[in-house]
Scaffold this motif. Structure first.
Motif, PDB file in Angstrom:
ATOM      1  N   TRP A 152     -40.640 -28.516 -32.702  1.00 40.50           N
ATOM      2  CA  TRP A 152     -39.029 -28.433 -33.178  1.00 40.50           C
ATOM      3  C   TRP A 152     -38.923 -26.925 -33.414  1.00 40.50           C
ATOM      4  CZ3 TRP A 152     -35.518 -32.330 -33.506  1.00 40.50           C
ATOM      5  CH2 TRP A 152     -36.039 -33.611 -33.450  1.00 40.50           C
ATOM      6  N   TYR A 153     -37.801 -26.417 -32.921  1.00 42.33           N
ATOM      7  CA  TYR A 153     -37.292 -25.073 -33.312  1.00 42.33           C
ATOM      8  C   TYR A 153     -36.103 -25.470 -33.920  1.00 42.33           C
ATOM      9  CZ  TYR A 153     -40.644 -22.755 -30.060  1.00 42.33           C
ATOM     10  OH  TYR A 153     -41.657 -22.134 -29.485  1.00 42.33           O
ATOM     11  N   ARG A 154     -35.608 -24.302 -34.652  1.00 45.43           N
ATOM     12  CA  ARG A 154     -34.352 -24.250 -35.270  1.00 45.43           C
ATOM     13  C   ARG A 154     -33.830 -22.845 -35.158  1.00 45.43           C
ATOM     14  NH1 ARG A 154     -36.305 -24.604 -41.687  1.00 45.43           N
ATOM     15  NH2 ARG A 154     -36.935 -22.549 -41.931  1.00 45.43           N
ATOM     16  N   GLN A 155     -32.234 -22.911 -35.320  1.00 42.69           N
ATOM     17  CA  GLN A 155     -31.507 -21.701 -35.282  1.00 42.69           C
ATOM     18  C   GLN A 155     -30.389 -21.575 -36.180  1.00 42.69           C
ATOM     19  OE1 GLN A 155     -30.199 -20.635 -31.277  1.00 42.69           O
ATOM     20  NE2 GLN A 155     -29.792 -18.389 -31.705  1.00 42.69           N
ATOM     21  N   SER A 156     -30.621 -20.825 -37.133  1.00 40.76           N
ATOM     22  CA  SER A 156     -29.526 -20.515 -38.066  1.00 40.76           C
ATOM     23  C   SER A 156     -28.257 -19.516 -37.580  1.00 40.76           C
ATOM     24  CB  SER A 156     -30.132 -20.081 -39.348  1.00 40.76           C
ATOM     25  OG  SER A 156     -31.177 -20.790 -39.895  1.00 40.76           O
ATOM     26  N   PRO A 157     -27.158 -19.605 -38.155  1.00 43.01           N
ATOM     27  CA  PRO A 157     -26.181 -18.727 -37.436  1.00 43.01           C
ATOM     28  C   PRO A 157     -26.674 -17.450 -37.896  1.00 43.01           C
ATOM     29  CG  PRO A 157     -25.332 -20.501 -38.756  1.00 43.01           C
ATOM     30  CD  PRO A 157     -26.505 -20.409 -38.851  1.00 43.01           C
ATOM     31  N   GLY A 158     -26.416 -16.531 -36.665  1.00 43.75           N
ATOM     32  CA  GLY A 158     -26.501 -15.112 -36.656  1.00 43.75           C
ATOM     33  C   GLY A 158     -28.241 -14.757 -36.575  1.00 43.75           C
ATOM     34  N   LYS A 159     -29.264 -15.741 -36.466  1.00 37.32           N
ATOM     35  CA  LYS A 159     -30.593 -15.533 -36.366  1.00 37.32           C
ATOM     36  C   LYS A 159     -31.104 -15.981 -34.973  1.00 37.32           C
ATOM     37  CE  LYS A 159     -31.602 -15.701 -41.383  1.00 37.32           C
ATOM     38  NZ  LYS A 159     -32.406 -16.547 -42.296  1.00 37.32           N
ATOM     39  N   GLU A 160     -32.119 -15.505 -34.679  1.00 38.36           N
ATOM     40  CA  GLU A 160     -32.768 -16.026 -33.501  1.00 38.36           C
ATOM     41  C   GLU A 160     -33.646 -17.311 -33.766  1.00 38.36           C
ATOM     42  OE1 GLU A 160     -34.312 -11.784 -31.560  1.00 38.36           O
ATOM     43  OE2 GLU A 160     -35.772 -13.264 -31.842  1.00 38.36           O
ATOM     44  N   ARG A 161     -33.665 -17.962 -32.544  1.00 40.09           N
ATOM     45  CA  ARG A 161     -34.357 -19.501 -32.646  1.00 40.09           C
ATOM     46  C   ARG A 161     -35.759 -19.195 -33.120  1.00 40.09           C
ATOM     47  NH1 ARG A 161     -33.233 -23.650 -27.882  1.00 40.09           N
ATOM     48  NH2 ARG A 161     -31.241 -22.892 -28.197  1.00 40.09           N
ATOM     49  N   GLU A 162     -36.384 -19.791 -33.978  1.00 44.47           N
ATOM     50  CA  GLU A 162     -37.611 -19.868 -34.720  1.00 44.47           C
ATOM     51  C   GLU A 162     -38.383 -21.175 -34.534  1.00 44.47           C
ATOM     52  OE1 GLU A 162     -37.726 -18.820 -38.682  1.00 44.47           O
ATOM     53  OE2 GLU A 162     -36.642 -20.705 -39.350  1.00 44.47           O
ATOM     54  N   LEU A 163     -39.910 -20.948 -34.259  1.00 48.61           N
ATOM     55  CA  LEU A 163     -40.701 -22.231 -34.032  1.00 48.61           C
ATOM     56  C   LEU A 163     -40.685 -22.783 -35.734  1.00 48.61           C
ATOM     57  CD1 LEU A 163     -42.671 -24.147 -32.775  1.00 48.61           C
ATOM     58  CD2 LEU A 163     -44.314 -22.215 -33.075  1.00 48.61           C
ATOM     59  N   VAL A 164     -40.353 -24.103 -35.638  1.00 44.84           N
ATOM     60  CA  VAL A 164     -40.717 -24.820 -37.006  1.00 44.84           C
ATOM     61  C   VAL A 164     -42.183 -25.398 -37.038  1.00 44.84           C
ATOM     62  CG1 VAL A 164     -39.900 -26.628 -38.498  1.00 44.84           C
ATOM     63  CG2 VAL A 164     -38.313 -25.289 -37.168  1.00 44.84           C
ATOM     64  N   THR A 165     -42.196 -26.296 -36.043  1.00 46.15           N
ATOM     65  CA  THR A 165     -43.635 -26.939 -36.118  1.00 46.15           C
ATOM     66  C   THR A 165     -43.957 -27.471 -34.347  1.00 46.15           C
ATOM     67  OG1 THR A 165     -44.920 -29.049 -36.863  1.00 46.15           O
ATOM     68  CG2 THR A 165     -42.291 -29.349 -36.431  1.00 46.15           C
ATOM     69  N   ILE A 182     -42.982 -26.140 -17.777  1.00 47.18           N
ATOM     70  CA  ILE A 182     -41.702 -25.823 -17.782  1.00 47.18           C
ATOM     71  C   ILE A 182     -41.539 -26.194 -19.352  1.00 47.18           C
ATOM     72  CG2 ILE A 182     -39.348 -26.672 -17.048  1.00 47.18           C
ATOM     73  CD1 ILE A 182     -40.586 -27.085 -14.408  1.00 47.18           C
ATOM     74  N   ASP A 183     -40.500 -25.433 -19.802  1.00 42.31           N
ATOM     75  CA  ASP A 183     -40.005 -25.549 -21.207  1.00 42.31           C
ATOM     76  C   ASP A 183     -38.816 -26.440 -21.279  1.00 42.31           C
ATOM     77  OD1 ASP A 183     -40.931 -22.279 -22.371  1.00 42.31           O
ATOM     78  OD2 ASP A 183     -42.108 -24.049 -22.168  1.00 42.31           O
ATOM     79  N   TYR A 184     -38.677 -27.499 -21.922  1.00 41.56           N
ATOM     80  CA  TYR A 184     -37.546 -28.550 -22.111  1.00 41.56           C
ATOM     81  C   TYR A 184     -37.040 -28.426 -23.373  1.00 41.56           C
ATOM     82  CZ  TYR A 184     -38.883 -30.172 -17.411  1.00 41.56           C
ATOM     83  OH  TYR A 184     -39.026 -30.286 -16.076  1.00 41.56           O
ATOM     84  N   TRP A 185     -35.791 -28.563 -23.674  1.00 34.12           N
ATOM     85  CA  TRP A 185     -35.035 -28.219 -24.873  1.00 34.12           C
ATOM     86  C   TRP A 185     -33.924 -29.438 -25.092  1.00 34.12           C
ATOM     87  CZ3 TRP A 185     -36.887 -24.785 -28.174  1.00 34.12           C
ATOM     88  CH2 TRP A 185     -37.418 -23.704 -27.685  1.00 34.12           C
ATOM     89  N   GLY A 186     -33.952 -30.095 -26.179  1.00 32.99           N
ATOM     90  CA  GLY A 186     -32.990 -31.041 -26.483  1.00 32.99           C
ATOM     91  C   GLY A 186     -31.558 -30.150 -26.758  1.00 32.99           C
ATOM     92  N   LYS A 187     -30.472 -30.971 -27.189  1.00 28.83           N
ATOM     93  CA  LYS A 187     -29.129 -30.381 -27.188  1.00 28.83           C
ATOM     94  C   LYS A 187     -28.983 -29.659 -28.605  1.00 28.83           C
ATOM     95  CE  LYS A 187     -26.549 -32.827 -23.420  1.00 28.83           C
ATOM     96  NZ  LYS A 187     -25.514 -33.611 -23.285  1.00 28.83           N
ATOM     97  N   GLY A 188     -29.961 -30.292 -29.526  1.00 31.89           N
ATOM     98  CA  GLY A 188     -30.040 -29.852 -30.820  1.00 31.89           C
ATOM     99  C   GLY A 188     -29.199 -30.769 -31.885  1.00 31.89           C
ATOM    100  N   THR A 189     -29.630 -30.729 -32.998  1.00 31.90           N
ATOM    101  CA  THR A 189     -28.843 -31.558 -33.729  1.00 31.90           C
ATOM    102  C   THR A 189     -28.926 -30.726 -35.151  1.00 31.90           C
ATOM    103  OG1 THR A 189     -29.063 -33.749 -35.206  1.00 31.90           O
ATOM    104  CG2 THR A 189     -31.237 -32.540 -34.907  1.00 31.90           C
ATOM    105  N   LEU A 190     -27.624 -30.651 -35.836  1.00 28.31           N
ATOM    106  CA  LEU A 190     -27.271 -29.768 -37.141  1.00 28.31           C
ATOM    107  C   LEU A 190     -27.876 -30.524 -38.230  1.00 28.31           C
ATOM    108  CD1 LEU A 190     -25.947 -27.204 -38.151  1.00 28.31           C
ATOM    109  CD2 LEU A 190     -23.807 -28.707 -38.198  1.00 28.31           C
ATOM    110  N   VAL A 191     -28.651 -29.752 -39.137  1.00 30.19           N
ATOM    111  CA  VAL A 191     -29.062 -29.994 -40.326  1.00 30.19           C
ATOM    112  C   VAL A 191     -28.316 -29.074 -41.324  1.00 30.19           C
ATOM    113  CG1 VAL A 191     -31.099 -30.142 -41.812  1.00 30.19           C
ATOM    114  CG2 VAL A 191     -31.256 -30.948 -39.802  1.00 30.19           C
ATOM    115  N   THR A 192     -27.642 -29.847 -42.253  1.00 28.56           N
ATOM    116  CA  THR A 192     -27.142 -28.613 -43.629  1.00 28.56           C
ATOM    117  C   THR A 192     -27.572 -29.035 -44.715  1.00 28.56           C
ATOM    118  OG1 THR A 192     -25.123 -28.691 -42.104  1.00 28.56           O
ATOM    119  CG2 THR A 192     -24.729 -27.943 -44.306  1.00 28.56           C
TER     120      THR A 192
END
Length: 112
Positions: free
Chosen positions: A33-46, A99-109
């Motif tokens: 899992w990676y995550r991306q916050s507004p204004g920040k680069e995508r970062e590795l979570v786990t 090859i790297d594959y990504w999901g479309k993302g899910t928002l956590v607030t």
């Protein structure tokens, strides 16, 4: 082509928990899992490789747990003790055949 489908995002209060899931059409050795916050680069979570070898970013260590169900080709991220700074779009990641594959993302607030 590998299509990853995330689910489980949403709104939670500070200190709460959420569980994210990622479904893959086949078994993939390395996922995470990676995550991306507004204004920040995508970062590795786990990440998880094989059956149980895992890596966690320092910011989530002790609070997040990654696991997988090889019978269902799913990877789950259990997030506890959530903080407002965990607010981000979370992306499921897989590396398959180089090859790297990504999901479309899910928002956590996480509200304060």
């Amino acid at each position: 082509q590998v299509q990853l489908v995330e689910s489980g995002g949403g709104l939670v209060q500070h200190g709460g928990s959420l569980r994210l899931s990622c479904a893959s059409p086949l078994y993939i050795y390395a996922m995470g899992w990676y995550r991306q916050s507004p204004g920040k680069e995508r970062e590795l979570v786990t990440t998880i490789t094989g059956g149980s070898r895992s890596y966690y970013a320092d910011s989530v260590k002790g609070r997040f747990t990654i696991s997988r169900d090889t019978t269902k080709n799913t990877v789950t991220l259990q997030m506890n003790s959530l903080k407002p700074e965990d607010t981000a779009v979370y992306y499921c990641y897989a590396k398959y055949a180089g090859i790297d594959y990504w999901g479309k993302g899910t928002l956590v607030t996480v509200s304060s």
